[in-house]
Design a protein around this motif. Structure first.
Motif, PDB file in Angstrom:
ATOM      1  N   ASP A 112      32.093  43.937  41.881  1.00 51.35           N
ATOM      2  CA  ASP A 112      33.341  44.582  42.282  1.00 51.35           C
ATOM      3  C   ASP A 112      33.196  46.087  42.096  1.00 51.35           C
ATOM      4  O   ASP A 112      32.907  46.544  40.984  1.00 51.35           O
ATOM      5  N   VAL A 163      44.635  48.711  41.697  1.00 47.95           N
ATOM      6  CA  VAL A 163      43.194  48.740  41.937  1.00 47.95           C
ATOM      7  C   VAL A 163      42.697  50.154  41.633  1.00 47.95           C
ATOM      8  O   VAL A 163      43.206  51.120  42.199  1.00 47.95           O
ATOM      9  N   THR A 200      35.563  48.146  42.177  1.00 51.45           N
ATOM     10  CA  THR A 200      36.822  48.631  41.626  1.00 51.45           C
ATOM     11  C   THR A 200      37.142  47.822  40.379  1.00 51.45           C
ATOM     12  O   THR A 200      36.473  46.825  40.073  1.00 51.45           O
ATOM     13  N   GLY A 230      37.388  43.714  47.051  1.00 50.87           N
ATOM     14  CA  GLY A 230      36.670  44.925  46.675  1.00 50.87           C
ATOM     15  C   GLY A 230      35.921  45.524  47.847  1.00 50.87           C
ATOM     16  O   GLY A 230      35.877  46.748  48.022  1.00 50.87           O
TER      17      GLY A 230
END
Length: 233
Positions: free
Chosen positions: A61, A33, A63, A153
């Motif tokens: 998200d 991640v 990430t 996330g």
């Protein structure tokens, strides 16, 4: 047929399985991640997943990243996913590892950070939209239950904010700021250091009454509004 790394609930490697079997049986696996942060440290890159994703389609998200493949290390996965999803050739820095569980989705997240201002090239199968958001905006949105964001996330960016506020890197940056002030001839108490989500902001303190300030005020460019993302489908 794609094979992914399978791990134990403690995160130890335990062989491999097809991605389809991992999803169907809810096997523990590993993911890389990546938190993409601007060079000035003030913004995070947020994207919206395509509607065709097999997990959490169409959601935002904060990430990027993906599942660690069989025979691949998390470090290698982070480099690969960053290049595939956003077209960025860089080696992210490892931050921490933490488990994530949401029903049958169970994995150990190896969380990384990369500093980059782009440009970005979206992977059409993965990314429907992407853009910058200020740190404070991302943190506020992640805490807002109404924001259509992927569950992992939301959790992982919250853990990243907690890590950033207590990281040794931040203590080092604070020390560097104070040493730089001393070299410039200004006492450390001449500035206030505000720690906001892992960012060091320098704010000149007001001079005592009747005493002029020893430093000019900061130069500020014109205010710039960063457009928000389009509504999720």
């Amino acid at each position: 047929m794609e094979h992914v790394l399978v791990v134990t609930p403690d995160g130890a490697p335990a062989g491999s399985a097809t991605r389809a079997r991992m999803r169907a049986e809810g096997l523990w696996h590993a993911c890389a991640v990546i938190v993409v942060r601007s060079l000035d440290g003030e913004r995070l890159y947020v994207h919206r997943r395509t509607d065709t994703k097999d997990v959490y389609p169409g959601l935002y998200d904060p990430t990027c990243g993906g599942v660690v493949a069989a025979g691949e290390t998390p470090d290698e996965c982070a480099v690969r996913e960053l290049a595939e999803e956003l077209g960025v050739a860089a080696r992210p820095e490892f931050r921490f590892t933490t488990p994530f569980v949401d029903g049958t989705i169970r994995y150990h997240a190896h969380v990384y950070e990369v500093r980059c201002d782009g440009p970005f090239t979206w992977q059409p199968e993965e990314v429907a939209w992407g853009g910058w958001m200020d740190l404070a905006e991302v943190r506020a949105k992640a805490e807002d239950p109404g924001w259509p964001v992927v569950p992992d996330g939301r959790v992982l960016i919250g853990e990243w904010f907690s890590w950033a506020r207590s990281s040794p890197e931040l203590d080092q940056r604070r020390t560097e700021v104070m040493l730089r002030d001393e070299e410039d001839g200004a006492p450390p108490q001449g500035r206030a250091i505000d720690l906001d989500a892992g960012s060091v902001r320098l704010t000149p303190r007001a001079a005592p009454r009747g005493q002029p300030s020893s430093r000019p005020g900061p130069r500020r460019g014109p205010a710039r509004r960063v457009p928000g993302p389009p509504p999720a489908p």
